[in-house]
Design a protein around this motif. Structure first.
Motif, PDB file in Angstrom:
ATOM      1  N   ILE A 292      15.855  59.876 -45.517  1.00  0.00           N
ATOM      2  CA  ILE A 292      16.065  58.403 -46.196  1.00  0.00           C
ATOM      3  C   ILE A 292      15.709  57.617 -45.590  1.00  0.00           C
ATOM      4  O   ILE A 292      15.174  56.281 -46.267  1.00  0.00           O
ATOM      5  CB  ILE A 292      17.249  58.256 -47.148  1.00  0.00           C
ATOM      6  N   GLY A 293      16.115  57.105 -44.544  1.00  0.00           N
ATOM      7  CA  GLY A 293      15.501  56.172 -43.591  1.00  0.00           C
ATOM      8  C   GLY A 293      14.408  55.960 -43.491  1.00  0.00           C
ATOM      9  O   GLY A 293      13.215  54.445 -43.992  1.00  0.00           O
ATOM     10  N   PHE A 294      13.528  57.420 -43.397  1.00  0.00           N
ATOM     11  CA  PHE A 294      12.440  56.927 -43.436  1.00  0.00           C
ATOM     12  C   PHE A 294      11.857  56.437 -44.255  1.00  0.00           C
ATOM     13  O   PHE A 294      10.322  55.860 -44.463  1.00  0.00           O
ATOM     14  CB  PHE A 294      11.201  58.805 -42.750  1.00  0.00           C
ATOM     15  N   ALA A 295      11.162  56.981 -45.808  1.00  0.00           N
ATOM     16  CA  ALA A 295      10.922  56.942 -47.076  1.00  0.00           C
ATOM     17  C   ALA A 295      11.414  54.926 -47.052  1.00  0.00           C
ATOM     18  O   ALA A 295      10.410  54.524 -47.391  1.00  0.00           O
ATOM     19  CB  ALA A 295      11.891  57.682 -47.883  1.00  0.00           C
ATOM     20  N   LEU A 296      12.768  54.840 -47.176  1.00  0.00           N
ATOM     21  CA  LEU A 296      13.083  52.910 -46.654  1.00  0.00           C
ATOM     22  C   LEU A 296      11.736  51.729 -46.094  1.00  0.00           C
ATOM     23  O   LEU A 296      11.195  51.057 -46.522  1.00  0.00           O
ATOM     24  CB  LEU A 296      14.790  53.059 -46.517  1.00  0.00           C
ATOM     25  N   ALA A 297      12.282  52.419 -44.699  1.00  0.00           N
ATOM     26  CA  ALA A 297      11.341  52.631 -43.428  1.00  0.00           C
ATOM     27  C   ALA A 297       9.964  51.773 -44.144  1.00  0.00           C
ATOM     28  O   ALA A 297       9.620  50.984 -43.702  1.00  0.00           O
ATOM     29  CB  ALA A 297      11.929  52.287 -42.084  1.00  0.00           C
ATOM     30  N   PHE A 298       9.267  53.427 -44.083  1.00  0.00           N
ATOM     31  CA  PHE A 298       7.424  52.818 -44.736  1.00  0.00           C
ATOM     32  C   PHE A 298       7.579  51.916 -45.870  1.00  0.00           C
ATOM     33  O   PHE A 298       6.773  51.770 -45.443  1.00  0.00           O
ATOM     34  CB  PHE A 298       7.903  54.722 -45.154  1.00  0.00           C
ATOM     35  N   ALA A 299       8.944  52.535 -46.613  1.00  0.00           N
ATOM     36  CA  ALA A 299       8.066  50.808 -48.089  1.00  0.00           C
ATOM     37  C   ALA A 299       8.191  49.585 -47.071  1.00  0.00           C
ATOM     38  O   ALA A 299       7.440  48.795 -47.978  1.00  0.00           O
ATOM     39  CB  ALA A 299       8.701  51.698 -48.623  1.00  0.00           C
ATOM     40  N   LEU A 300       9.287  49.760 -46.895  1.00  0.00           N
ATOM     41  CA  LEU A 300       9.479  47.833 -45.892  1.00  0.00           C
ATOM     42  C   LEU A 300       8.161  47.581 -44.968  1.00  0.00           C
ATOM     43  O   LEU A 300       8.061  46.783 -45.495  1.00  0.00           O
ATOM     44  CB  LEU A 300      10.778  48.225 -45.821  1.00  0.00           C
ATOM     45  N   ALA A 301       8.373  48.664 -44.696  1.00  0.00           N
ATOM     46  CA  ALA A 301       6.860  48.136 -43.918  1.00  0.00           C
ATOM     47  C   ALA A 301       5.378  47.975 -44.368  1.00  0.00           C
ATOM     48  O   ALA A 301       4.580  47.444 -43.978  1.00  0.00           O
ATOM     49  CB  ALA A 301       6.543  49.326 -42.652  1.00  0.00           C
ATOM     50  N   LEU A 302       5.199  48.992 -44.811  1.00  0.00           N
ATOM     51  CA  LEU A 302       3.885  48.629 -46.430  1.00  0.00           C
ATOM     52  C   LEU A 302       4.295  47.732 -47.159  1.00  0.00           C
ATOM     53  O   LEU A 302       3.442  46.633 -47.395  1.00  0.00           O
ATOM     54  CB  LEU A 302       3.546  50.024 -47.145  1.00  0.00           C
ATOM     55  N   LEU A 303       5.083  46.978 -47.506  1.00  0.00           N
ATOM     56  CA  LEU A 303       5.206  45.472 -48.045  1.00  0.00           C
ATOM     57  C   LEU A 303       5.203  44.554 -47.015  1.00  0.00           C
ATOM     58  O   LEU A 303       4.377  43.884 -46.839  1.00  0.00           O
ATOM     59  CB  LEU A 303       6.713  45.688 -48.351  1.00  0.00           C
ATOM     60  N   ALA A 304       5.324  44.669 -45.712  1.00  0.00           N
ATOM     61  CA  ALA A 304       5.757  43.744 -44.844  1.00  0.00           C
ATOM     62  C   ALA A 304       4.479  43.966 -43.923  1.00  0.00           C
ATOM     63  O   ALA A 304       3.548  42.551 -43.852  1.00  0.00           O
ATOM     64  CB  ALA A 304       6.571  43.522 -44.562  1.00  0.00           C
ATOM     65  N   HIS A 305       3.510  44.353 -44.564  1.00  0.00           N
ATOM     66  CA  HIS A 305       2.265  44.759 -43.640  1.00  0.00           C
ATOM     67  C   HIS A 305       0.698  43.543 -44.801  1.00  0.00           C
ATOM     68  O   HIS A 305      -0.330  43.227 -44.569  1.00  0.00           O
ATOM     69  CB  HIS A 305       1.480  46.303 -44.141  1.00  0.00           C
ATOM     70  N   PHE A 306       1.677  44.063 -46.163  1.00  0.00           N
ATOM     71  CA  PHE A 306       0.103  43.435 -46.782  1.00  0.00           C
ATOM     72  C   PHE A 306       1.228  42.064 -47.003  1.00  0.00           C
ATOM     73  O   PHE A 306       0.648  40.810 -47.656  1.00  0.00           O
ATOM     74  CB  PHE A 306       0.610  44.568 -48.905  1.00  0.00           C
ATOM     75  N   ARG A 307       2.234  42.106 -46.721  1.00  0.00           N
ATOM     76  CA  ARG A 307       3.163  40.451 -47.455  1.00  0.00           C
ATOM     77  C   ARG A 307       3.535  39.132 -46.194  1.00  0.00           C
ATOM     78  O   ARG A 307       5.264  40.117 -45.908  1.00  0.00           O
ATOM     79  CB  ARG A 307       4.413  40.373 -47.921  1.00  0.00           C
ATOM     80  N   ARG A 308       2.946  39.356 -45.101  1.00  0.00           N
ATOM     81  CA  ARG A 308       2.982  39.121 -43.705  1.00  0.00           C
ATOM     82  C   ARG A 308       4.951  38.250 -43.753  1.00  0.00           C
ATOM     83  O   ARG A 308       5.390  38.034 -42.348  1.00  0.00           O
ATOM     84  CB  ARG A 308       2.603  38.216 -43.229  1.00  0.00           C
ATOM     85  N   TRP A 309       4.738  37.419 -44.620  1.00  0.00           N
ATOM     86  CA  TRP A 309       6.106  36.723 -44.434  1.00  0.00           C
ATOM     87  C   TRP A 309       7.132  37.815 -44.823  1.00  0.00           C
ATOM     88  O   TRP A 309       8.496  36.724 -44.466  1.00  0.00           O
ATOM     89  CB  TRP A 309       6.221  35.382 -45.702  1.00  0.00           C
ATOM     90  N   LEU A 310       7.376  38.493 -45.355  1.00  0.00           N
ATOM     91  CA  LEU A 310       8.369  39.286 -44.751  1.00  0.00           C
ATOM     92  C   LEU A 310       8.560  40.112 -43.661  1.00  0.00           C
ATOM     93  O   LEU A 310      10.163  40.277 -43.763  1.00  0.00           O
ATOM     94  CB  LEU A 310       8.376  40.473 -45.822  1.00  0.00           C
ATOM     95  N   VAL A 311       7.770  39.486 -43.005  1.00  0.00           N
ATOM     96  CA  VAL A 311       8.586  40.745 -41.193  1.00  0.00           C
ATOM     97  C   VAL A 311       9.285  40.042 -40.894  1.00  0.00           C
ATOM     98  O   VAL A 311      10.357  40.763 -40.503  1.00  0.00           O
ATOM     99  CB  VAL A 311       6.583  40.555 -40.393  1.00  0.00           C
ATOM    100  N   ARG A 312       9.639  38.650 -41.233  1.00  0.00           N
ATOM    101  CA  ARG A 312      11.150  38.515 -40.052  1.00  0.00           C
ATOM    102  C   ARG A 312      12.580  38.370 -40.625  1.00  0.00           C
ATOM    103  O   ARG A 312      13.278  39.191 -39.955  1.00  0.00           O
ATOM    104  CB  ARG A 312      10.910  37.032 -39.789  1.00  0.00           C
ATOM    105  N   PRO A 313      12.426  38.606 -42.136  1.00  0.00           N
ATOM    106  CA  PRO A 313      13.870  38.798 -42.819  1.00  0.00           C
ATOM    107  C   PRO A 313      13.917  40.145 -42.562  1.00  0.00           C
ATOM    108  O   PRO A 313      15.103  40.891 -42.333  1.00  0.00           O
ATOM    109  CB  PRO A 313      13.044  38.218 -44.226  1.00  0.00           C
ATOM    110  N   LEU A 314      12.763  41.336 -42.912  1.00  0.00           N
ATOM    111  CA  LEU A 314      13.017  42.676 -42.899  1.00  0.00           C
ATOM    112  C   LEU A 314      13.166  42.769 -41.776  1.00  0.00           C
ATOM    113  O   LEU A 314      14.292  43.762 -41.374  1.00  0.00           O
ATOM    114  CB  LEU A 314      11.816  43.509 -43.261  1.00  0.00           C
TER     115      LEU A 314
END
Length: 239
Positions: free
Chosen positions: A56-78
Motif C-alpha cells: 500500500i505504501g509503495f502504491a501511494l508513494a509512487f502515485a504521489l511521486a508521479l504527481l509531484a514529478h509533473f507538478r513540481r510545486w507539490l514536491v515540497r508539501p508532499l
C-alpha cells in the motif's frame, strides 16, 4: 478405599533437555518443538503485515511521486508531509491512532504505511529527476508523447533508485512490525515481548533471529529482483 493424597499436586511437564532445564542461551530442541505453534504463525503474520504495508505504501508513494514529478510545486508539501510522518516515534503514532481505530490490525497498518511513504516517495522522485534531460529531448525528437517518455524512458532509468528505496522501506517496516506487537498480538514481536517477560531466553532470542533472517531474506530478494529488472545497470557497474 484409597487414601487421598495430601499436599500440592505438581503437574507432569514431561522430560526436558539440560539446555531447557538450565535456561541456556538458545535451546534448539525447544525452538524446533515449538516451531509450528509459536514461531511459524508469528513469522507468517509478520510477513503478511509487512507485505500489506509496503504494498500500500509503495502504491501511494509512487502515485504521489508521479504527481509531484509533473507538478513540481507539490514536491515540497508532499515531501514535508512524508518526512513529518516518518519522524513520529512508532509507539507515539500507535498511541495517537488507537483512540480512533482501536487496538486493531488497521491501526498497525496505518502507522506502518506512514513510515514507508518518505523513503519510497523520495527515492522514486529522485530516480525520475536523475534522468538526463538530453534523453527526454531525444524521446521528444522521436515523436514520443510525454506519457510514453515516462513509461518507456524515465521509469526504466529510475528503477534502480526505486528499488533502493524499496529495500530500505521493507527492512524498516520489518523492524517496526515488531513494535506493533504492543497493540496487536501478531508478528514476531509477540513472542519477543512474551519471552522478555519470562526468564527463558530461547523464545525471544529465537524470534529475534527470525526477524533478522526475514529482513536479510527480503533485502536479498529485492536486490535479486532489481538486478533482473535492470540488467543494464548491473552491466554498467561491472564495466
Amino acid at each position: 478405599m484409597t487414601p487421598m493424597a495430601t499436599g500440592p499436586v505438581i503437574p507432569d511437564f514431561g522430560t526436558v533437555s539440560p539446555c531447557v532445564r538450565d535456561n541456556g542461551l538458545f535451546c534448539a530442541d525447544w525452538f524446533a518443538a515449538n516451531w509450528s505453534s509459536v514461531f511459524w504463525p508469528a513469522l507468517a503474520q509478520h510477513v503478511r503485515l509487512t507485505v500489506i504495508a509496503v504494498g500500500i505504501g509503495f502504491a501511494l508513494a509512487f502515485a504521489l511521486a508521479l504527481l509531484a514529478h509533473f507538478r513540481r510545486w507539490l514536491v515540497r508539501p508532499l515531501g514535508g508531509l512524508a518526512s513529518f510522518l516518518y519522524t513520529i516515534p512508532p509507539l507515539a503514532l500507535f498511541t495517537l491512532l488507537v483512540p480512533v481505530t482501536g487496538l486493531s490490525v488497521l491501526t498497525a497498518e496505518i502507522a506502518l504505511v506512514a513510515y514507508t511513504l518518505m523513503v519510497l516517495f523520495k527515492s522514486t522522485l529522485a530516480g525520475l529527476a536523475e534522468v538526463p534531460e538530453a534523453v527526454r529531448r531525444a524521446g521528444l525528437g522521436m515523436g514520443l508523447t510525454r506519457r510514453e517518455i515516462l513509461v518507456r524512458i524515465e521509469l526504466p532509468l529510475a528503477l534502480p533508485a526505486i528499488v533502493s528505496g524499496l529495500r530500505v522501506a521493507t527492512v524498516t517496516t520489518i523492524s517496526v512490525v515488531e513494535i506493533a506487537a504492543f497493540i496487536i498480538d501478531q508478528g514476531l514481536g509477540s513472542p519477543i515481548i512474551q519471552g522478555l517477560q519470562s526468564p527463558f531466553n530461547t523464545q525471544f532470542i529465537g524470534a529475534g533471529l527470525l526477524a533478522v533472517a526475514l529482513a536479510l531474506a527480503a533485502d536479498g530478494l529485492i536486490v535479486l529482483a532489481g538486478r533482473l529488472l535492470t540488467p543494464w545497470a548491473t552491466m554498467r557497474r561491472s564495466a
